[in-house]
Design a protein around this motif. Sequence first.
Motif, short mmCIF file in Angstrom:
data_model
loop_
_atom_site.label_atom_id
_atom_site.label_comp_id
_atom_site.label_asym_id
_atom_site.label_seq_id
_atom_site.Cartn_x
_atom_site.Cartn_y
_atom_site.Cartn_z
N MET A 39 -1.43 -26.22 -16.64
CA MET A 39 -2.28 -26.05 -15.46
C MET A 39 -3.59 -25.33 -15.76
O MET A 39 -4.58 -25.51 -15.04
CB MET A 39 -1.51 -25.28 -14.38
N LEU A 40 -3.61 -24.53 -16.82
CA LEU A 40 -4.78 -23.69 -17.09
C LEU A 40 -6.08 -24.47 -17.32
O LEU A 40 -7.11 -24.11 -16.75
CB LEU A 40 -4.50 -22.77 -18.29
N PRO A 41 -6.07 -25.55 -18.14
CA PRO A 41 -7.34 -26.27 -18.35
C PRO A 41 -7.94 -26.80 -17.05
O PRO A 41 -9.15 -26.66 -16.82
CB PRO A 41 -6.93 -27.42 -19.29
N GLY A 42 -7.11 -27.42 -16.21
CA GLY A 42 -7.62 -27.94 -14.94
C GLY A 42 -8.09 -26.85 -14.01
O GLY A 42 -9.11 -26.99 -13.32
N ILE A 61 -16.90 -24.38 -21.76
CA ILE A 61 -15.90 -23.32 -21.58
C ILE A 61 -14.50 -23.90 -21.61
O ILE A 61 -13.59 -23.34 -22.23
CB ILE A 61 -16.16 -22.56 -20.27
N SER A 62 -14.31 -25.04 -20.96
CA SER A 62 -12.99 -25.67 -20.95
C SER A 62 -12.59 -26.13 -22.35
O SER A 62 -11.42 -26.01 -22.74
CB SER A 62 -13.00 -26.87 -19.99
N ALA A 63 -13.55 -26.64 -23.11
CA ALA A 63 -13.26 -27.07 -24.48
C ALA A 63 -12.87 -25.88 -25.35
O ALA A 63 -11.94 -25.96 -26.17
CB ALA A 63 -14.48 -27.78 -25.07
N ALA A 64 -13.57 -24.76 -25.18
CA ALA A 64 -13.24 -23.56 -25.94
C ALA A 64 -11.82 -23.09 -25.63
O ALA A 64 -11.06 -22.70 -26.53
CB ALA A 64 -14.24 -22.45 -25.62
N LEU A 65 -11.45 -23.15 -24.35
CA LEU A 65 -10.09 -22.76 -23.96
C LEU A 65 -9.06 -23.67 -24.61
O LEU A 65 -8.02 -23.20 -25.10
CB LEU A 65 -9.96 -22.83 -22.44
N ALA A 197 -6.38 -30.88 -5.58
CA ALA A 197 -5.32 -31.89 -5.41
C ALA A 197 -4.66 -32.22 -6.75
O ALA A 197 -3.44 -32.40 -6.82
CB ALA A 197 -5.90 -33.15 -4.78
N ARG A 198 -5.47 -32.29 -7.79
CA ARG A 198 -4.95 -32.59 -9.12
C ARG A 198 -3.97 -31.51 -9.56
O ARG A 198 -2.90 -31.82 -10.14
CB ARG A 198 -6.10 -32.70 -10.11
N LEU A 199 -4.29 -30.25 -9.30
CA LEU A 199 -3.40 -29.15 -9.67
C LEU A 199 -2.12 -29.17 -8.85
O LEU A 199 -1.02 -29.04 -9.40
CB LEU A 199 -4.12 -27.81 -9.48
N VAL A 200 -2.24 -29.35 -7.55
CA VAL A 200 -1.08 -29.34 -6.68
C VAL A 200 -0.16 -30.51 -6.96
O VAL A 200 1.07 -30.38 -6.92
CB VAL A 200 -1.53 -29.35 -5.20
N MET A 201 -0.74 -31.66 -7.27
CA MET A 201 0.05 -32.87 -7.50
C MET A 201 0.40 -33.06 -8.97
O MET A 201 0.89 -34.12 -9.35
CB MET A 201 -0.71 -34.09 -6.96
N GLY A 202 0.14 -32.03 -9.78
CA GLY A 202 0.48 -32.09 -11.19
C GLY A 202 1.86 -31.54 -11.45
O GLY A 202 2.87 -32.17 -11.15
N ILE A 203 1.94 -30.33 -12.00
CA ILE A 203 3.21 -29.71 -12.33
C ILE A 203 4.14 -29.57 -11.13
O ILE A 203 5.34 -29.85 -11.24
CB ILE A 203 2.98 -28.34 -13.01
N PRO A 204 3.67 -29.13 -9.95
CA PRO A 204 4.59 -29.03 -8.81
C PRO A 204 5.26 -30.36 -8.45
O PRO A 204 6.47 -30.40 -8.20
CB PRO A 204 3.68 -28.54 -7.67
#
Length: 232
Positions: A39-42, A61-65, A197-204
């Motif tokens: 979930m962290l990258p998104g 910043i996302s690429a560095a992470l 929406a991507r985060l909520v509909m991802g891992i959960p």
Amino acid sequence: MQDTKKPRSGFASLAHVGEEDEFSIINAIGGVRGVVESMLPGLVFVVVFVVVGDVRVTVAISAALAVVQVVARLIQRQSLAGALGGLVSVAICLVWAWTGNDARDYYLFGFITNAVYVVLLTVSLLARVPGLGLVIEFIRSVPTEHLGAWLREWRDDRPLRRAYTIITALWTAVFLLRLAVQVPLYVTNHVTALGTARLVMGIPFWALAIWVSYLIVATPMHRHAAARAAQG
């Protein structure tokens, strides 16, 4: 003696339901660390874009992470394939956002993969060979030869095949729902809502679908394993 067996995640956690009494939804979704890393990258992409409003800075910043996550895994001597697997998918998303200079394009790869899953699973249902059954049984025992016998061994068990059909339809619905909710947000350029929406509909959603799948297949898989053991 302490059990050092590595917890199974994803569909591998379902593949051994008939052989093991315990099922851990936390392990099935990759453990606490797996959830955070997924979930962290998104989350970072959405937060940084909202704060700075610059696609290039957000991508950088996302690429560095993403690189830091891979390095951390390698330092801890975890699987190189596992470390690079997540990096590749994130890299594709970031490259598309960078080249198009549009934050929305970060989510295009997800649309494509969800659409491909819908097509493949739908075809498997029409062919009466449920796709989730193929995946789970393949994990259980790779059919190196006698493919027909391998297919018949689980497809002839009607309760088991019915359970596989139901969960295949379930996962098809999950992928369709993601597209139905997220694509309109992409088209209307609601980036923050799309990222949320991507985060909520991802891992959960993944966790819920895995858990419901377990409830559906557990009994027929236990019965199938018992019947196979009785036959020697």
